[in-house]
Design a protein around this motif. Structure first.
Motif, PDB file in Angstrom:
ATOM      1  N   ALA A  47       2.813   8.760 -31.102  1.00  0.00           N
ATOM      2  CA  ALA A  47       3.441   8.864 -29.811  1.00  0.00           C
ATOM      3  C   ALA A  47       5.114   9.414 -30.291  1.00  0.00           C
ATOM      4  O   ALA A  47       5.723   8.776 -31.127  1.00  0.00           O
ATOM      5  CB  ALA A  47       3.696   7.577 -28.992  1.00  0.00           C
ATOM      6  N   MET A  48       5.287  10.530 -29.592  1.00  0.00           N
ATOM      7  CA  MET A  48       6.755  11.067 -29.658  1.00  0.00           C
ATOM      8  C   MET A  48       7.559  11.151 -28.329  1.00  0.00           C
ATOM      9  O   MET A  48       6.909  11.712 -27.788  1.00  0.00           O
ATOM     10  CB  MET A  48       6.641  12.284 -30.747  1.00  0.00           C
ATOM     11  CG  MET A  48       5.946  11.886 -31.985  1.00  0.00           C
ATOM     12  SD  MET A  48       5.852  13.540 -33.112  1.00  0.00           S
ATOM     13  CE  MET A  48       7.614  13.481 -33.757  1.00  0.00           C
TER      14      MET A  48
ATOM     15  N   VAL B 294       1.236  12.548 -28.916  1.00  0.00           N
ATOM     16  CA  VAL B 294       1.032  12.112 -27.601  1.00  0.00           C
ATOM     17  C   VAL B 294       2.733  12.052 -26.909  1.00  0.00           C
ATOM     18  O   VAL B 294       3.531  11.154 -27.543  1.00  0.00           O
ATOM     19  CB  VAL B 294       0.497  11.039 -27.229  1.00  0.00           C
ATOM     20  CG1 VAL B 294       0.417  10.285 -25.871  1.00  0.00           C
ATOM     21  CG2 VAL B 294      -0.747  10.886 -28.078  1.00  0.00           C
ATOM     22  N   PRO B 295       2.951  12.701 -25.936  1.00  0.00           N
ATOM     23  CA  PRO B 295       4.280  12.768 -25.394  1.00  0.00           C
ATOM     24  C   PRO B 295       4.519  11.335 -24.749  1.00  0.00           C
ATOM     25  O   PRO B 295       3.775  10.709 -23.898  1.00  0.00           O
ATOM     26  CB  PRO B 295       4.381  14.009 -24.299  1.00  0.00           C
ATOM     27  CG  PRO B 295       3.117  14.492 -24.581  1.00  0.00           C
ATOM     28  CD  PRO B 295       2.101  14.060 -25.043  1.00  0.00           C
ATOM     29  N   LEU B 296       5.825  10.611 -25.413  1.00  0.00           N
ATOM     30  CA  LEU B 296       6.218   9.558 -24.875  1.00  0.00           C
ATOM     31  C   LEU B 296       7.510   9.668 -23.937  1.00  0.00           C
ATOM     32  O   LEU B 296       8.480  10.204 -24.373  1.00  0.00           O
ATOM     33  CB  LEU B 296       6.662   8.499 -25.994  1.00  0.00           C
ATOM     34  CG  LEU B 296       7.239   7.211 -25.513  1.00  0.00           C
ATOM     35  CD1 LEU B 296       6.277   6.308 -24.482  1.00  0.00           C
ATOM     36  CD2 LEU B 296       7.507   6.468 -26.816  1.00  0.00           C
TER      37      LEU B 296
ATOM     38  N   VAL C  18       4.461   5.319 -33.493  1.00  0.00           N
ATOM     39  CA  VAL C  18       5.652   5.860 -32.538  1.00  0.00           C
ATOM     40  C   VAL C  18       6.735   6.323 -33.342  1.00  0.00           C
ATOM     41  O   VAL C  18       7.452   5.507 -34.033  1.00  0.00           O
ATOM     42  CB  VAL C  18       5.805   4.999 -31.401  1.00  0.00           C
ATOM     43  CG1 VAL C  18       6.104   3.499 -31.845  1.00  0.00           C
ATOM     44  CG2 VAL C  18       6.817   5.603 -30.400  1.00  0.00           C
ATOM     45  N   VAL C  19       7.418   7.502 -32.989  1.00  0.00           N
ATOM     46  CA  VAL C  19       8.610   7.830 -33.591  1.00  0.00           C
ATOM     47  C   VAL C  19       9.761   7.753 -32.635  1.00  0.00           C
ATOM     48  O   VAL C  19       9.651   8.382 -31.475  1.00  0.00           O
ATOM     49  CB  VAL C  19       8.516   9.419 -34.130  1.00  0.00           C
ATOM     50  CG1 VAL C  19       9.896   9.655 -34.762  1.00  0.00           C
ATOM     51  CG2 VAL C  19       7.442   9.345 -35.300  1.00  0.00           C
ATOM     52  N   LEU C  20      10.658   6.909 -32.634  1.00  0.00           N
ATOM     53  CA  LEU C  20      11.913   6.890 -31.928  1.00  0.00           C
ATOM     54  C   LEU C  20      13.296   7.074 -32.691  1.00  0.00           C
ATOM     55  O   LEU C  20      13.361   6.944 -33.498  1.00  0.00           O
ATOM     56  CB  LEU C  20      11.953   5.321 -31.485  1.00  0.00           C
ATOM     57  CG  LEU C  20      10.718   4.703 -30.772  1.00  0.00           C
ATOM     58  CD1 LEU C  20      11.021   3.286 -30.606  1.00  0.00           C
ATOM     59  CD2 LEU C  20      10.343   5.435 -29.553  1.00  0.00           C
TER      60      LEU C  20
END
Length: 471
Positions: A202-203, A223-225, A248-250
């Motif tokens: 999720a990015m 996956v678009p977040l 997930v990349v934040l």
């Protein structure tokens, strides 16, 4: 006794045709090397004396060949200096022979407000030089050999102390892997997690398209977040559409590109998701040292060190050309990531690691960051003030921290395409928000403005041009 040609200066390989005679053969060899690109524009050639010794010909032969090539436009020469290769058109570009100048498309913009790098003119050269001298005077011989793929122990120890006190990271030197920048760190993580069964990342959306490409290249889907004014909507991770996401990349300290700071409940939602699913949070702290109007926000990693990979870099504090980044890893990932790093490039170059470690230990790095923070805050303040005075309908967002601002484009007014056209006509480079969206439009429009890039002398003029295109 034959002449010694081993010390004739600059090495220059030329294929001479003996059937043409010495001067004509040398002229043809030089001309062919320039036309083919083997001698790049700006390359300094040996002096006539040195080349004559190297080739075993008379100095007058070399001088005459140089003069002929200069007359044809292949070489540029001036009294007292070695000749240099001039810029020429390559075969297949529509023209032959010497070119008068670089095409306009190759020229740098007059004013560069694109995000992504610091003010390179403010690099702490004196501090870097002092640390380099200390390192070269004291470093053991093995500094020039291959070492632990995780990085030099001196830098890992220095980073553990710095990240703990400055960013609230739970950093053990044994869990740190030094990389050649953030992009290598993300690529290594994506490959390691893909090998462990992670099907998708999720990015944040909007987010950096290059980073999405790195993850996809390693194997996982993206996956678009969605992200809004409060940061990434991490509560969605536990819902439909994210079942395949194992990571997930934040960018929690300063969302890229909106500039939002991730709200506490959303930080908690991300770590709760990781604990519940065994997923991994990748925390990109690309400019976390630069905050202005708010209290420092610690790293998410400090709240869940076994579930969060903290990734930092010297690209925004010092310069991207140093290629120095680092990961602080959960215990389960240290071995696989170190192996992946070894297979990628063995290790990151040692000398720069030791110099950075010395700067951290001597607190020169802290002093530089504090000075840069003050300088960028003044730039941020000037940007906000100029917009308020000259383009009052445009309000900068995400300016409490970091090195860039989002300028939403209000309607009626210029859209992104028109704003970019106006900017190009004034020699101004900015970046459109459109490039960062994963989901197809229509999406909100805006410009991303990096206020750290221009040198001090050019910055006010760059803001003048920016306000003109927004009116």
């Amino acid at each position: 006794m034959p002449k010694d040609r081993t010390g004739s200066g600059i090495d220059l390989h030329l294929d001479l045709d003996p059937s043409l005679g010495r001067r004509a053969g040398l002229e043809r060899a030089l001309r062919s090397a320039v036309q083919a690109g083997r001698l790049a524009p700006g390359t300094a050639l040996p002096s006539s004396r040195a080349l004559a010794l190297h080739l075993g010909v008379g100095r007058g032969t070399v001088s005459a060949a140089y003069d002929q090539l200069a007359a044809e436009g292949y070489l540029a020469s001036r009294p007292g200096a070695r000749p240099r290769v001039a810029r020429v058109r390559r075969p297949g570009d529509g023209r032959t022979g010497p070119a008068a100048a670089s095409p306009e498309a190759d020229e740098a913009p007059r004013y560069d407000l694109r995000p992504g790098r610091p003010d390179l003119t403010a690099f702490p050269a004196a501090d870097w030089l002092r640390s380099t001298r200390r390192v070269l005077a004291t470093a053991p011989p093995d500094v020039h050999a291959l070492s632990d793929p995780r990085g030099r122990p001196e830098l890992r120890a220095a980073l553990a102390g710095y990240l703990g006190r400055a960013r609230g990271v739970a950093a053990d030197p044994e869990r740190i892997v030094v990389t050649s920048g953030y992009t290598q760190a993300l690529g290594l993580l994506a490959r390691v997690l893909a090998d462990a069964g992670t099907a998708a990342f999720a990015m944040e959306d909007p987010g950096h398209p290059y980073h999405r490409a790195l993850v996809r290249r390693a194997g996982p889907d993206v996956v678009p977040l969605p992200a809004d004014g409060l940061g990434a909507r991490t509560g969605l991770l536990a819902g439909a559409g994210f079942e395949r996401a194992g990571a997930v990349v934040l960018t929690p300290a300063h969302q890229y590109p909106t500039g939002a700071t991730l709200r506490p409940d959303r930080r908690h939602a991300a770590t709760a998701w990781a604990r519940a699913t065994g997923g991994t949070v990748v925390e990109d702290d690309y400019d976390g040292e630069f905050r202005y109007d708010r209290r420092p926000v610690g790293a998410v990693q400090g709240t869940a060190p076994e579930h969060v990979v903290y990734v930092g870099t010297a690209s925004k504090t010092l310069g991207p050309g140093l290629r120095l980044g680092w990961m602080v890893l959960p215990a389960r990932l240290v071995g696989p990531v170190a192996e992946a790093k070894y297979l990628a490039d063995a290790h990151t170059q040692s000398l720069g690691q030791l110099v950075l470690a010395d700067m951290i230990e001597s607190h020169a790095y802290d002093r530089h960051v504090r000075a840069a923070r003050l300088r960028y805050r003044r730039r941020r303040d000037l940007l906000v003030r100029r917009l308020r005075e000259r383009a009052p309908r445009v309000r900068a967002q995400g300016v409490a921290a970091g090195l860039h601002a989002l300028l939403p484009l209000p309607q009626p007014g210029p859209d992104e395409a028109e704003a970019l056209r106006r900017a190009r006509s004034r020699g101004l480079a900015v970046q459109p928000l459109e490039e960062f969206w994963q989901r197809p439009g229509p999406n909100p429009q805006g410009l991303i403005v990096g206020y750290s890039t221009p040198p001090e002398s050019a910055y006010p003029h760059a803001l003048d041009a920016l306000c003109e295109i927004l009116r």
